[in-house]
Design an enzyme around this catalytic site. Sequence first.
Site, PDB file in Angstrom:
ATOM      1  N   LYS A 189       1.916  -3.591   7.298  1.00 47.09           N
ATOM      2  CA  LYS A 189       2.114  -3.781   5.854  1.00 47.09           C
ATOM      3  C   LYS A 189       3.578  -3.515   5.461  1.00 47.09           C
ATOM      4  CE  LYS A 189      -0.567  -4.571   3.104  1.00 47.09           C
ATOM      5  NZ  LYS A 189      -1.047  -5.901   2.605  1.00 47.09           N
ATOM      6  N   TYR A 201      -1.793  -0.436  11.152  1.00 49.53           N
ATOM      7  CA  TYR A 201      -2.021  -1.084   9.844  1.00 49.53           C
ATOM      8  C   TYR A 201      -0.819  -0.897   8.924  1.00 49.53           C
ATOM      9  CZ  TYR A 201      -3.434  -1.366   4.958  1.00 49.53           C
ATOM     10  OH  TYR A 201      -3.463  -1.641   3.611  1.00 49.53           O
ATOM     11  N   THR A 232       0.821  -1.214   0.000  1.00 52.63           N
ATOM     12  CA  THR A 232       0.000   0.000   0.000  1.00 52.63           C
ATOM     13  C   THR A 232       0.858   1.270   0.000  1.00 52.63           C
ATOM     14  OG1 THR A 232      -1.471   1.292   1.443  1.00 52.63           O
ATOM     15  CG2 THR A 232      -0.121  -0.342   2.525  1.00 52.63           C
ATOM     16  N   ASP A 233       0.301   2.348  -0.514  1.00 49.34           N
ATOM     17  CA  ASP A 233       1.022   3.634  -0.460  1.00 49.34           C
ATOM     18  C   ASP A 233       1.159   4.144   0.974  1.00 49.34           C
ATOM     19  OD1 ASP A 233      -1.617   4.484  -0.015  1.00 49.34           O
ATOM     20  OD2 ASP A 233      -1.626   5.987  -1.611  1.00 49.34           O
ATOM     21  N   GLU A 234       0.404   3.559   1.911  1.00 48.28           N
ATOM     22  CA  GLU A 234       0.489   4.030   3.306  1.00 48.28           C
ATOM     23  C   GLU A 234       1.843   3.736   3.930  1.00 48.28           C
ATOM     24  OE1 GLU A 234      -2.732   3.648   5.931  1.00 48.28           O
ATOM     25  OE2 GLU A 234      -4.229   3.970   4.382  1.00 48.28           O
TER      26      GLU A 234
HETATM   27  P1  NAD Z   1     -10.332  -6.636   2.340  1.00 50.70           P
HETATM   28  O1  NAD Z   1     -10.312  -6.355   3.802  1.00 50.70           O
HETATM   29  O2  NAD Z   1     -11.547  -6.345   1.541  1.00 50.70           O
HETATM   30  O3  NAD Z   1      -9.966  -8.176   2.064  1.00 50.70           O
HETATM   31  C1  NAD Z   1      -9.013  -8.873   2.808  1.00 50.70           C
HETATM   32  C2  NAD Z   1      -9.288 -10.362   2.577  1.00 50.70           C
HETATM   33  O4  NAD Z   1      -8.293 -11.095   3.303  1.00 50.70           O
HETATM   34  C3  NAD Z   1     -10.643 -10.837   3.105  1.00 50.70           C
HETATM   35  O5  NAD Z   1     -11.275 -11.664   2.150  1.00 50.70           O
HETATM   36  C4  NAD Z   1     -10.298 -11.602   4.365  1.00 50.70           C
HETATM   37  O6  NAD Z   1     -11.226 -12.633   4.674  1.00 50.70           O
HETATM   38  C5  NAD Z   1      -8.928 -12.161   4.005  1.00 50.70           C
HETATM   39  N1  NAD Z   1      -8.121 -12.487   5.177  1.00 50.70           N
HETATM   40  C6  NAD Z   1      -7.898 -11.706   6.274  1.00 50.70           C
HETATM   41  N2  NAD Z   1      -7.111 -12.357   7.151  1.00 50.70           N
HETATM   42  C7  NAD Z   1      -6.821 -13.565   6.584  1.00 50.70           C
HETATM   43  C8  NAD Z   1      -6.035 -14.665   6.988  1.00 50.70           C
HETATM   44  N3  NAD Z   1      -5.385 -14.668   8.175  1.00 50.70           N
HETATM   45  N4  NAD Z   1      -5.940 -15.728   6.176  1.00 50.70           N
HETATM   46  C9  NAD Z   1      -6.598 -15.743   4.983  1.00 50.70           C
HETATM   47  N5  NAD Z   1      -7.366 -14.743   4.559  1.00 50.70           N
HETATM   48  C10 NAD Z   1      -7.466 -13.652   5.341  1.00 50.70           C
HETATM   49  O7  NAD Z   1      -9.072  -5.869   1.771  1.00 50.70           O
HETATM   50  P2  NAD Z   1      -8.843  -5.144   0.375  1.00 50.70           P
HETATM   51  O8  NAD Z   1      -9.269  -3.740   0.480  1.00 50.70           O
HETATM   52  O9  NAD Z   1      -9.348  -6.001  -0.714  1.00 50.70           O
HETATM   53  O10 NAD Z   1      -7.246  -5.142   0.346  1.00 50.70           O
HETATM   54  C11 NAD Z   1      -6.543  -6.262  -0.209  1.00 50.70           C
HETATM   55  C12 NAD Z   1      -5.064  -6.005  -0.058  1.00 50.70           C
HETATM   56  O11 NAD Z   1      -4.727  -4.790  -0.709  1.00 50.70           O
HETATM   57  C13 NAD Z   1      -4.608  -5.843   1.388  1.00 50.70           C
HETATM   58  O12 NAD Z   1      -3.367  -6.472   1.528  1.00 50.70           O
HETATM   59  C14 NAD Z   1      -4.477  -4.337   1.562  1.00 50.70           C
HETATM   60  O13 NAD Z   1      -3.490  -4.029   2.527  1.00 50.70           O
HETATM   61  C15 NAD Z   1      -4.059  -3.921   0.171  1.00 50.70           C
HETATM   62  N6  NAD Z   1      -4.441  -2.570  -0.257  1.00 50.70           N
HETATM   63  C16 NAD Z   1      -5.728  -2.125  -0.092  1.00 50.70           C
HETATM   64  C17 NAD Z   1      -6.082  -0.864  -0.572  1.00 50.70           C
HETATM   65  C18 NAD Z   1      -7.473  -0.314  -0.418  1.00 50.70           C
HETATM   66  O14 NAD Z   1      -7.671   0.889  -0.620  1.00 50.70           O
HETATM   67  N7  NAD Z   1      -8.480  -1.108  -0.113  1.00 50.70           N
HETATM   68  C19 NAD Z   1      -5.120  -0.070  -1.210  1.00 50.70           C
HETATM   69  C20 NAD Z   1      -3.797  -0.553  -1.338  1.00 50.70           C
HETATM   70  C21 NAD Z   1      -3.491  -1.817  -0.867  1.00 50.70           C
HETATM   71  O1  DAU Z   2      -4.039   4.326   0.675  1.00 47.84           O
HETATM   72  C1  DAU Z   2      -4.219   2.942   0.630  1.00 47.84           C
HETATM   73  C2  DAU Z   2      -5.046   2.502   1.809  1.00 47.84           C
HETATM   74  O2  DAU Z   2      -6.341   3.053   1.592  1.00 47.84           O
HETATM   75  C3  DAU Z   2      -5.132   1.004   1.964  1.00 47.84           C
HETATM   76  O3  DAU Z   2      -3.864   0.486   2.224  1.00 47.84           O
HETATM   77  C4  DAU Z   2      -6.084   0.626   3.086  1.00 47.84           C
HETATM   78  O4  DAU Z   2      -6.263  -0.774   3.116  1.00 47.84           O
HETATM   79  C5  DAU Z   2      -7.425   1.275   2.842  1.00 47.84           C
HETATM   80  O5  DAU Z   2      -8.266   1.065   3.961  1.00 47.84           O
HETATM   81  C6  DAU Z   2      -7.271   2.774   2.602  1.00 47.84           C
HETATM   82  O6  DAU Z   2      -6.853   3.427   3.823  1.00 47.84           O
HETATM   83  P1  DAU Z   2      -7.412   4.870   4.235  1.00 47.84           P
HETATM   84  O7  DAU Z   2      -7.257   5.042   5.684  1.00 47.84           O
HETATM   85  O8  DAU Z   2      -6.851   5.921   3.346  1.00 47.84           O
HETATM   86  O9  DAU Z   2      -8.951   4.657   3.791  1.00 47.84           O
HETATM   87  P2  DAU Z   2     -10.291   5.106   4.483  1.00 47.84           P
HETATM   88  O10 DAU Z   2     -11.364   4.881   3.485  1.00 47.84           O
HETATM   89  O11 DAU Z   2     -10.460   4.529   5.837  1.00 47.84           O
HETATM   90  O12 DAU Z   2     -10.083   6.672   4.658  1.00 47.84           O
HETATM   91  C7  DAU Z   2      -9.869   7.512   3.532  1.00 47.84           C
HETATM   92  C8  DAU Z   2      -9.856   8.978   3.988  1.00 47.84           C
HETATM   93  O13 DAU Z   2     -11.173   9.330   4.424  1.00 47.84           O
HETATM   94  C9  DAU Z   2      -8.955   9.236   5.183  1.00 47.84           C
HETATM   95  O14 DAU Z   2      -8.387  10.533   5.063  1.00 47.84           O
HETATM   96  C10 DAU Z   2      -9.893   9.204   6.372  1.00 47.84           C
HETATM   97  C11 DAU Z   2     -11.186   9.749   5.794  1.00 47.84           C
HETATM   98  N1  DAU Z   2     -12.422   9.174   6.411  1.00 47.84           N
HETATM   99  C12 DAU Z   2     -12.541   7.825   6.437  1.00 47.84           C
HETATM  100  C13 DAU Z   2     -13.659   7.250   7.007  1.00 47.84           C
HETATM  101  C14 DAU Z   2     -13.803   5.742   7.067  1.00 47.84           C
HETATM  102  C15 DAU Z   2     -13.407  10.015   6.910  1.00 47.84           C
HETATM  103  O15 DAU Z   2     -13.297  11.256   6.865  1.00 47.84           O
HETATM  104  N2  DAU Z   2     -14.507   9.440   7.470  1.00 47.84           N
HETATM  105  C16 DAU Z   2     -14.671   8.085   7.557  1.00 47.84           C
HETATM  106  O16 DAU Z   2     -15.706   7.634   8.093  1.00 47.84           O
END
Ligand code: NAD
Ligand code: DAU
Length: 361
Positions: free
Chosen positions: A172, A168, A143-145
């Site tokens: 990662k 988190y 992730t970019d985080e």
């Molecule tokens: P998500 O939470 O929707 O999905 C995570 C999946 O992993 C789920 O299906 C869950 O059941 C499974 N899981 C959790 N723990 C497990 C374990 N111990 N064993 C097997 N399966 C397990 O997440 P997402 O948003 O689809 O993100 C997927 C990946 O991408 C993650 O690694 C996250 O860090 C990364 N990522 C997410 C974002 C975003 O904005 N959502 C952005 C950049 C990177």
């Molecule tokens: O940037 C990549 C990441 O993006 C992934 O690695 C993570 O898995 C994914 O959860 C996401 O993280 P963020 O913390 O950026 O996403 P979130 O949607 O929780 O929040 C996005 C922005 O919105 C952040 O600045 C917080 C704000 N926010 C979020 C929620 C849930 C609010 O203002 N209100 C809210 O209720």
Amino acid sequence: MMGEIRAEHASIAELVPSLPRRLLVAGGAGFIGSAFVRLCLEQADPPAVTVLDKLTYAGNLANLAEVAEHPRYRFVRGDICDRALADRLAGEVDCIVNFAAESHVDRSILDPDAFIQTDVYGTYSLLEAARKHQHQRFLQVSTDEVYGDVEEPQLSVEGDPLRPRSPYSASKAGAEMQCLAYHATYGLPVVVTRGSNTYGPYQYPEKIVPLFTTQALDRLPLPVYGDGGAVRDYLYVDDHARGIATVLARGEAGQAYNLGQGGQLIDGMKVAETVLRLTDRPASLIQYVSDRPGHDRRYALDSRRAAELGWGPELDFDAGMELTVAWYRRRRDWWEPIKSGEFAEFYRRNYHPVAGAAAPG
Ligand code: NAD
Ligand code: DAU
């Protein structure tokens, strides 16, 4: 087509011949993992895909309903931390793509334990299995985080130091550093993707876009953290999934690749306003709540390294949001059961309205 921002990129059909033929997709029942699985299995002559997923609160087999009967697909319910299971499944494939993680920053602040377990130990478990079976590829979805808060006007490049600031993002960063160490130490052909904030269909409604969309559709408050000024680089999920396929097919072992939408940096207020416009709801639904502790103010990626592999996003924020809001409008059957269950308890724990903060309008 409206919203199309770049056309010269490798299509998934072009990438398929370069993908390993047997994939183990860990976390494939989640939001981005399921998009990647659907994308792969839509192709002619796709790789065989085994999904390994624990089905936590965030995993959902409904995300994979479209491919459930596909002859090249199979599902195994299990934990990536289970070393024996990881070893057995790794022995049947050529490559692991690891999406499995606890993925929500706010939950990591309330309860970090599962993040350390799954994101750190679980990645180690998969790496060991891949090493033993001499896999031809290991892709870690990061992730970019991991870059932490990035000041204007800087864009993060892959060589920048990692400065994660939440449980988190620290978990990662630990995961991907193990991956890169397995390349340096054991020669495991690892690649890492660092994707930006992703949105689209099938996203669990704890993240900002699906939370605000489903709240607005139900005429409930949109909880904006702090002043709503924190900036993210929103990437449509199909663009992210194709980016992962591109790096899997063409990335150089031992390298990380940023995958960001680029160009458009959007703050929380802009997300809220876009959702309200697309759902035709009033600004009075905006509710200011206490800020996230340690809230990173800005993420911004330079994705030129992935562009050199032939990747670029297809949809800008407005076009992606139109598709997304239309999907949540249509698919109450998918999200209503989620919001009335475990989610309601999380919402009560996480959100604290700020007394006296007026909604705009
Ligand atoms: P998500 O939470 O929707 O999905 C995570 C999946 O992993 C789920 O299906 C869950 O059941 C499974 N899981 C959790 N723990 C497990 C374990 N111990 N064993 C097997 N399966 C397990 O997440 P997402 O948003 O689809 O993100 C997927 C990946 O991408 C993650 O690694 C996250 O860090 C990364 N990522 C997410 C974002 C975003 O904005 N959502 C952005 C950049 C990177
Ligand atoms: O940037 C990549 C990441 O993006 C992934 O690695 C993570 O898995 C994914 O959860 C996401 O993280 P963020 O913390 O950026 O996403 P979130 O949607 O929780 O929040 C996005 C922005 O919105 C952040 O600045 C917080 C704000 N926010 C979020 C929620 C849930 C609010 O203002 N209100 C809210 O209720």
